[in-house]
Design a protein around this motif. Sequence first.
Motif, PDB file in Angstrom:
ATOM      1  N   THR A 145       0.835  -1.200   0.000  1.00 38.74           N
ATOM      2  CA  THR A 145       0.000   0.000   0.000  1.00 38.74           C
ATOM      3  C   THR A 145       0.871   1.251   0.000  1.00 38.74           C
ATOM      4  N   GLU A 146       1.943   1.233   0.787  1.00 35.79           N
ATOM      5  CA  GLU A 146       2.845   2.381   0.825  1.00 35.79           C
ATOM      6  C   GLU A 146       3.500   2.604  -0.535  1.00 35.79           C
ATOM      7  N   GLU A 147       3.878   1.496  -1.191  1.00 37.09           N
ATOM      8  CA  GLU A 147       4.476   1.620  -2.523  1.00 37.09           C
ATOM      9  C   GLU A 147       3.468   2.201  -3.520  1.00 37.09           C
ATOM     10  N   LYS A 148       2.221   1.729  -3.445  1.00 35.60           N
ATOM     11  CA  LYS A 148       1.179   2.265  -4.336  1.00 35.60           C
ATOM     12  C   LYS A 148       0.942   3.740  -4.056  1.00 35.60           C
ATOM     13  N   ASN A 149       0.916   4.106  -2.782  1.00 40.06           N
ATOM     14  CA  ASN A 149       0.726   5.523  -2.420  1.00 40.06           C
ATOM     15  C   ASN A 149       1.861   6.380  -2.974  1.00 40.06           C
ATOM     16  N   GLN A 150       3.085   5.862  -2.869  1.00 36.70           N
ATOM     17  CA  GLN A 150       4.241   6.597  -3.379  1.00 36.70           C
ATOM     18  C   GLN A 150       4.121   6.771  -4.890  1.00 36.70           C
ATOM     19  N   LEU A 151       3.703   5.707  -5.567  1.00 31.68           N
ATOM     20  CA  LEU A 151       3.518   5.774  -7.010  1.00 31.68           C
ATOM     21  C   LEU A 151       2.446   6.791  -7.378  1.00 31.68           C
ATOM     22  N   LEU A 152       1.339   6.796  -6.606  1.00 33.68           N
ATOM     23  CA  LEU A 152       0.254   7.749  -6.861  1.00 33.68           C
ATOM     24  C   LEU A 152       0.729   9.177  -6.615  1.00 33.68           C
ATOM     25  N   GLU A 154       3.780  10.267  -6.956  1.00 33.71           N
ATOM     26  CA  GLU A 154       4.646  10.621  -8.077  1.00 33.71           C
ATOM     27  C   GLU A 154       3.824  10.957  -9.317  1.00 33.71           C
ATOM     28  N   GLN A 155       2.765  10.163  -9.557  1.00 37.25           N
ATOM     29  CA  GLN A 155       1.903  10.425 -10.711  1.00 37.25           C
ATOM     30  C   GLN A 155       1.178  11.755 -10.551  1.00 37.25           C
ATOM     31  N   ALA A 156       0.721  12.047  -9.311  1.00 40.53           N
ATOM     32  CA  ALA A 156       0.025  13.310  -9.053  1.00 40.53           C
ATOM     33  C   ALA A 156       0.981  14.473  -9.275  1.00 40.53           C
ATOM     34  N   SER A 157       2.208  14.334  -8.841  1.00 40.46           N
ATOM     35  CA  SER A 157       3.207  15.383  -9.030  1.00 40.46           C
ATOM     36  C   SER A 157       3.475  15.591 -10.515  1.00 40.46           C
ATOM     37  N   ALA A 158       3.585  14.486 -11.239  1.00 42.21           N
ATOM     38  CA  ALA A 158       3.826  14.594 -12.680  1.00 42.21           C
ATOM     39  C   ALA A 158       2.647  15.273 -13.369  1.00 42.21           C
ATOM     40  N   LEU A 159       1.419  14.930 -12.927  1.00 42.91           N
ATOM     41  CA  LEU A 159       0.223  15.556 -13.509  1.00 42.91           C
ATOM     42  C   LEU A 159       0.196  17.053 -13.209  1.00 42.91           C
ATOM     43  N   LYS A 160       0.556  17.426 -11.989  1.00 43.58           N
ATOM     44  CA  LYS A 160       0.581  18.846 -11.624  1.00 43.58           C
ATOM     45  C   LYS A 160       1.557  19.604 -12.510  1.00 43.58           C
TER      46      LYS A 160
END
Length: 172
Positions: A145-152, A154-160
Amino acid sequence: QLLEAKASLSLAQTRHTLQLQQAKAQMNDMVSKKQFEKLQTSLREEQCKAQQLQENLHRQAEQARRQLVRTQEEHKHLLQAAVEQAEGLKNNLRSAEAVLAERAAQLKDAQVQLSRNKLLIKDLREENRGFAMALQAAELKQKSTEEKNQLLKEQASALKQLIRKITPASLS
């Protein structure tokens, strides 16, 4: 899911702690190994005493028989003394046998209790293994779950960053 897993883990740990406390309380009520060994030693000593009493009785009876042969007068006197002494020894022997029987019963009860406690400890160990496996599974879920959160993140940061780049271009 993570909160549920943590809550489940916390509940399992609490149950386990309670069961350990109950097992410790039961172990405090049982006969210790030292007491068990002390009772065994005492039982052996009592058996030796009983055998010595029997040997003394046989020895004294033989002495009384020899003295009875010597004179009729001594016969009456020694017979009375031997009978009284034999009764005393028989009473002592009965007392010793009663103590031995009681000690044997105590040892048997202690062995039964020890067997029960061994089974309880075995059950607790098996349960503990189950808790350890559940904890390991919960830790793996948490890590995933922590790995998925980290991935999310990173994706949110990339989207921003992408939105920041697109927004000025679309406004102009």
